[in-house]
Design a protein around this motif. Structure first.
Motif, PDB file in Angstrom:
ATOM      1  N   ALA A 230     -11.233   4.357   4.810  1.00  0.00           N
ATOM      2  CA  ALA A 230     -10.416   3.222   5.238  1.00  0.00           C
ATOM      3  C   ALA A 230      -9.076   3.213   4.516  1.00  0.00           C
ATOM      4  CB  ALA A 230     -11.170   1.915   4.984  1.00  0.00           C
ATOM      5  N   ALA A 231      -9.093   3.539   3.220  1.00  0.00           N
ATOM      6  CA  ALA A 231      -7.846   3.587   2.461  1.00  0.00           C
ATOM      7  C   ALA A 231      -6.924   4.674   2.993  1.00  0.00           C
ATOM      8  CB  ALA A 231      -8.156   3.819   0.983  1.00  0.00           C
ATOM      9  N   GLY A 232      -7.519   5.810   3.390  1.00  0.00           N
ATOM     10  CA  GLY A 232      -6.715   6.877   3.967  1.00  0.00           C
ATOM     11  C   GLY A 232      -6.034   6.439   5.244  1.00  0.00           C
ATOM     12  N   ASP A 233      -6.760   5.732   6.098  1.00  0.00           N
ATOM     13  CA  ASP A 233      -6.153   5.213   7.328  1.00  0.00           C
ATOM     14  C   ASP A 233      -5.042   4.224   7.023  1.00  0.00           C
ATOM     15  OD1 ASP A 233      -7.905   6.745   8.734  1.00  0.00           O
ATOM     16  OD2 ASP A 233      -9.110   5.087   9.535  1.00  0.00           O
ATOM     17  N   PHE A 234      -5.199   3.488   5.931  1.00  0.00           N
ATOM     18  CA  PHE A 234      -4.188   2.503   5.538  1.00  0.00           C
ATOM     19  C   PHE A 234      -2.894   3.190   5.109  1.00  0.00           C
ATOM     20  CE2 PHE A 234      -2.082  -0.225   2.415  1.00  0.00           C
ATOM     21  CZ  PHE A 234      -2.064  -1.442   3.081  1.00  0.00           C
ATOM     22  N   GLY A 235      -3.013   4.421   4.635  1.00  0.00           N
ATOM     23  CA  GLY A 235      -1.834   5.153   4.193  1.00  0.00           C
ATOM     24  C   GLY A 235      -1.870   5.595   2.749  1.00  0.00           C
ATOM     25  N   MET A 236      -2.968   5.332   2.074  1.00  0.00           N
ATOM     26  CA  MET A 236      -3.093   5.760   0.678  1.00  0.00           C
ATOM     27  C   MET A 236      -3.559   7.214   0.617  1.00  0.00           C
ATOM     28  SD  MET A 236      -5.094   2.525  -1.008  1.00  0.00           S
ATOM     29  CE  MET A 236      -4.733   0.846  -0.481  1.00  0.00           C
ATOM     30  N   PRO A 237      -3.010   8.010  -0.296  1.00  0.00           N
ATOM     31  CA  PRO A 237      -3.551   9.351  -0.514  1.00  0.00           C
ATOM     32  C   PRO A 237      -5.011   9.265  -0.976  1.00  0.00           C
ATOM     33  CG  PRO A 237      -1.394   9.117  -1.557  1.00  0.00           C
ATOM     34  CD  PRO A 237      -1.808   7.749  -1.107  1.00  0.00           C
ATOM     35  N   LYS A 238      -5.868  10.083  -0.398  1.00  0.00           N
ATOM     36  CA  LYS A 238      -7.267  10.165  -0.833  1.00  0.00           C
ATOM     37  C   LYS A 238      -7.351  11.273  -1.879  1.00  0.00           C
ATOM     38  CE  LYS A 238      -8.800  10.855   3.349  1.00  0.00           C
ATOM     39  NZ  LYS A 238      -9.740  11.073   4.479  1.00  0.00           N
ATOM     40  N   VAL A 239      -7.703  10.914  -3.105  1.00  0.00           N
ATOM     41  CA  VAL A 239      -7.660  11.880  -4.203  1.00  0.00           C
ATOM     42  C   VAL A 239      -9.030  11.978  -4.875  1.00  0.00           C
ATOM     43  CG1 VAL A 239      -5.215  11.503  -4.629  1.00  0.00           C
ATOM     44  CG2 VAL A 239      -6.887  10.136  -5.862  1.00  0.00           C
ATOM     45  N   VAL A 240      -9.298  13.146  -5.424  1.00  0.00           N
ATOM     46  CA  VAL A 240     -10.553  13.361  -6.144  1.00  0.00           C
ATOM     47  C   VAL A 240     -10.442  12.852  -7.575  1.00  0.00           C
ATOM     48  CG1 VAL A 240     -12.203  15.092  -6.956  1.00  0.00           C
ATOM     49  CG2 VAL A 240     -11.154  15.332  -4.702  1.00  0.00           C
ATOM     50  N   ASP A 241      -9.286  13.038  -8.198  1.00  0.00           N
ATOM     51  CA  ASP A 241      -9.110  12.663  -9.605  1.00  0.00           C
ATOM     52  C   ASP A 241      -8.063  11.561  -9.731  1.00  0.00           C
ATOM     53  OD1 ASP A 241      -8.937  12.471 -12.327  1.00  0.00           O
ATOM     54  OD2 ASP A 241      -8.114  14.482 -12.650  1.00  0.00           O
ATOM     55  N   LEU A 242      -8.530  10.357 -10.019  1.00  0.00           N
ATOM     56  CA  LEU A 242      -7.623   9.222 -10.158  1.00  0.00           C
ATOM     57  C   LEU A 242      -6.868   9.227 -11.480  1.00  0.00           C
ATOM     58  CD1 LEU A 242      -9.778   6.404  -8.554  1.00  0.00           C
ATOM     59  CD2 LEU A 242      -7.602   7.269  -7.698  1.00  0.00           C
ATOM     60  N   ASN A 243      -7.169  10.176 -12.366  1.00  0.00           N
ATOM     61  CA  ASN A 243      -6.391  10.337 -13.591  1.00  0.00           C
ATOM     62  C   ASN A 243      -5.486  11.557 -13.535  1.00  0.00           C
ATOM     63  OD1 ASN A 243      -7.111   8.141 -15.346  1.00  0.00           O
ATOM     64  ND2 ASN A 243      -9.166   9.021 -15.438  1.00  0.00           N
ATOM     65  N   GLY A 244      -5.337  12.120 -12.366  1.00  0.00           N
ATOM     66  CA  GLY A 244      -4.497  13.304 -12.208  1.00  0.00           C
ATOM     67  C   GLY A 244      -3.061  12.943 -11.893  1.00  0.00           C
ATOM     68  N   GLU A 245      -2.489  13.663 -10.954  1.00  0.00           N
ATOM     69  CA  GLU A 245      -1.065  13.535 -10.650  1.00  0.00           C
ATOM     70  C   GLU A 245      -0.691  12.140 -10.161  1.00  0.00           C
ATOM     71  OE1 GLU A 245       2.348  16.006  -8.109  1.00  0.00           O
ATOM     72  OE2 GLU A 245       0.217  16.520  -7.943  1.00  0.00           O
ATOM     73  N   ILE A 246      -1.637  11.419  -9.556  1.00  0.00           N
ATOM     74  CA  ILE A 246      -1.274  10.098  -9.036  1.00  0.00           C
ATOM     75  C   ILE A 246      -0.886   9.127 -10.143  1.00  0.00           C
ATOM     76  CG2 ILE A 246      -2.853  10.405  -7.091  1.00  0.00           C
ATOM     77  CD1 ILE A 246      -4.299   7.852  -8.372  1.00  0.00           C
ATOM     78  N   MET A 247      -1.316   9.385 -11.389  1.00  0.00           N
ATOM     79  CA  MET A 247      -0.910   8.513 -12.483  1.00  0.00           C
ATOM     80  C   MET A 247       0.515   8.808 -12.955  1.00  0.00           C
ATOM     81  SD  MET A 247      -2.840   5.989 -13.431  1.00  0.00           S
ATOM     82  CE  MET A 247      -2.806   5.629 -11.686  1.00  0.00           C
ATOM     83  N   GLU A 248       1.191   9.631 -12.194  1.00  0.00           N
ATOM     84  CA  GLU A 248       2.613   9.871 -12.434  1.00  0.00           C
ATOM     85  C   GLU A 248       3.439   9.418 -11.229  1.00  0.00           C
ATOM     86  OE1 GLU A 248       2.747  14.060 -13.130  1.00  0.00           O
ATOM     87  OE2 GLU A 248       1.269  13.967 -14.749  1.00  0.00           O
ATOM     88  N   GLY A 249       2.754   8.873 -10.190  1.00  0.00           N
ATOM     89  CA  GLY A 249       3.461   8.576  -8.949  1.00  0.00           C
ATOM     90  C   GLY A 249       3.108   7.240  -8.342  1.00  0.00           C
TER      91      GLY A 249
END
Length: 581
Positions: A230-249
């Motif tokens: 559902a989050a992906g459909d909303f427009g959020m990136p679906k990620v495996v590691d929430l402490n990875g690159e997304i914590m820089e973006g």
């Protein structure tokens, strides 16, 4: 599959329980060997584990029986930061460390079993602080649970390891004037201390460290992957590691990193303290309530504490480290004569050091007891009973994601919403939340005695920005929860439904409360309201540092356990450098 997994978890839980009992001199050796071999350990490994438990019990018993008048360092509080500080200091066999913890043993099922963490709230493992009546929460008195047990918050929390956003750490470096707090520097600490079981990311993730981290293990509550879709459909990136690159973006959605191994919580006590309990140079004293600091002029010389009904005063040759949390640390400071001059004089406390920032700048992430859906078919909580979260922005113009709702696989409510709505036994919640609050509260003391309760004024949702952000968080949660992906798991929406305007705002103020991330009451910085400098030394005093969530200048984006461990590691780095140990 469920039956097989449950059997494995039960076997490991039995091994953990019996091993912990052995470390307290209460275990059955035959039962332990039987349970360990049934769980898949070799006889040699089981025998080695048992031998260590025996040594740890004997050594700690001897250490406690021979308390000395002085230690090199006294660490007050065995929470996420305190465990890290004590371990790093005690890694030098020539350094004598006394670790004082007001709570008791972490050898209880509610701590070890990650799905049972809500049972710790209000138990003897919770300080059970309450806020003062809060006008911005419609006059409510929100609870403020904090860990009172070996491991502190890491033993009673929801087991989520969230590192904080790049912008958080770079801001800390700027306000403190210390590059060692920058994101790039902190990444080095995380890589060193983590034992990450997820996808490799050499730039950001570590292997072989003390803190075992994994993604939720199968079987997963089916609501979690449905919410990811559902989050992906909303427009959020679906990620495996929430402490990875997304914590820089900009953020993303997925399953959280958890402190779980073989079905057992890997608290910071398990990670840092249990493995060194057989050492003679660290004494772990449970049930030790710190009353106050002791001084000679402006130098902290030791601490006064109560243990088994007796008052003890023990000296610190080098330093005392306060790691008692964002409520107890400023409380102990003020009772000891360190804090706002007017408050100290009000209670007849002689002023040792005037520091107006003590108890100010109180911050917490705000978590909402809703939004809730009834299950079509009841599903048990798995892993940590909270296997989905996302980081997102309430306003695209913001620099840092300010929203972090969490799936709660049980009917999580506030004390008001549970009375206003008919709550089914089988329900799940997508708890709306904000993690970059602009509201600021404060805390103070109610009297000069250690037993006088603190007064907490959270001032939640006192800014228009926070109300707008939390309203947007509710809207997104409802959109995800009512999406096509959740139809198989949502019989009906329980709350809030189609509320608008003032009705929605009233619901939010009735449902909002603590995320259990109390912080920032002894902030690090260089302005007149700062309590510690960039090396965590308390301004105006010698021999005293603070290492816990109270030193945060501003609360980090996401759960605060991991940043508190970094604070402990940074404190130890500074101590080791200064004293060349």
């Amino acid at each position: 599959m469920d039956k097989e997994n449950k059997s494995r978890l039960e076997l490991n839980e039995e091994v953990n329980r019996l091993e912990s009992a052995l470390m307290r001199g209460r275990g059955d050796r035959r039962q332990f060997l039987k349970a360990a071999t049934a769980a898949g350990y070799s006889m040699a490994a089981a025998t080695s584990m048992m031998a260590f438990a025996d040594r740890a019990f004997a050594q700690q018993s001897a250490n406690r029986a021979a308390l000395t008048a002085e230690y090199d360092f006294i660490v007050c509080g065995a929470g996420s930061a305190g465990c890290a500080v004590a371990r790093r200091l005690a890694d030098n066999p020539n350094v004598r460390v006394l670790l004082l913890e007001a709570g008791g043993s972490d050898n209880v099922p509610q701590v070890m079993d990650g799905t049972r963490w809500p049972e710790n709230i209000g138990s003897e493992r919770d300080w059970a602080f309450k806020g003062q009546p809060t006008p911005t929460l419609n006059g409510r008195t929100p609870p403020f649970p904090m860990g009172k047990v070996l491991g502190g918050g890491s033993s009673v929390n929801g087991l989520v390891w969230a590192r904080g956003h790049k912008n958080d750490w770079d801001m800390w470096a700027e306000v403190s004037g210390e590059k060692a707090w920058s994101y790039e520097s902190v990444l080095g600490i995380y890589r060193r201390i983590e034992d990450w079981q997820g996808p490799a990311d050499p730039k950001r993730r570590g292997k072989g460290g003390e803190v075992y981290l994994s993604l939720p293990e199968a079987p997963i509550n089916p609501v979690a992957p449905a919410l990811i879709e559902a989050a992906g459909d909303f427009g959020m990136p679906k990620v495996v590691d929430l402490n990875g690159e997304i914590m820089e973006g900009e953020g993303g959605a997925g399953m959280p990193n958890l402190i779980v191994k073989n079905g057992r919580r890997v608290s910071m006590a398990v990670a840092y303290i249990h493995p060194i309990m057989d050492r003679s140079n660290i004494t772990v004293l449970l049930g030790a309530h710190v009353n106050r600091l002791k001084f000679k002029g402006k130098r902290v010389t030791g601490v006064e504490f109560v243990h088994e009904g007796k008052v003890h005063t023990i000296a610190a040759k080098h330093e005392v480290i306060l790691s008692t949390g964002a409520i107890n640390t400023p409380r102990i400071l003020m009772i000891s004569g360190v804090g706002p001059e007017k408050e100290l004089k009000k209670h007849g406390i002689p002023v040792v050091q005037k520091l107006e920032g003590v108890g100010q700048n109180f911050q917490d992430h705000i978590l909402l007891g809703g939004c809730m859906w009834e299950y079509f078919t009841p599903e048990p909580g798995r892993n940590n009973s909270a296997e989905f979260t996302f980081f997102w922005k309430s306003d695209s113009s913001l620099r840092t994601p300010d929203l972090q709702p969490f799936l709660e696989e049980f009917p999580y409510t506030s004390e008001v919403t549970r009375e206003q709505y008919t709550i089914p036994k089988a329900a799940w919640v997508l708890a709306a939340a904000i993690v970059q609050p602009t509201s600021r509260g404060h805390m103070t003391i109610s009297g000069p005695r250690p037993q006088d309760p603190p007064l907490i004024y959270p001032n939640f949702l006192s800014t228009e920005q926070d109300i707008k952000a939390l309203t947007r968080s509710v809207e997104i949660c409802r959109e995800l929860g009512n999406s096509k992906h959740l139809k198989p798991y949502a019989k009906r929406e329980i709350m809030p439904g189609e509320l608008k305007g003032k009705e929605l705002e009233r619901f939010i103020r009735n449902a909002a409360g603590t995320y259990f991330h109390e912080t920032c009451t002894c902030k690090m910085g260089r302005d007149e309201m700062s309590v510690v400098d960039g090396k965590l030394r308390v301004y105006g005093l010698e021999g005293l540092r603070i290492a816990d969530g109270s030193i945060m200048p501003a609360i980090t984006t996401g759960n605060t356990m991991a940043p508190c461990v970094v604070i402990g590691e940074r404190c130890a780095e500074e101590l080791k450098q200064q004293y060349r140990i």
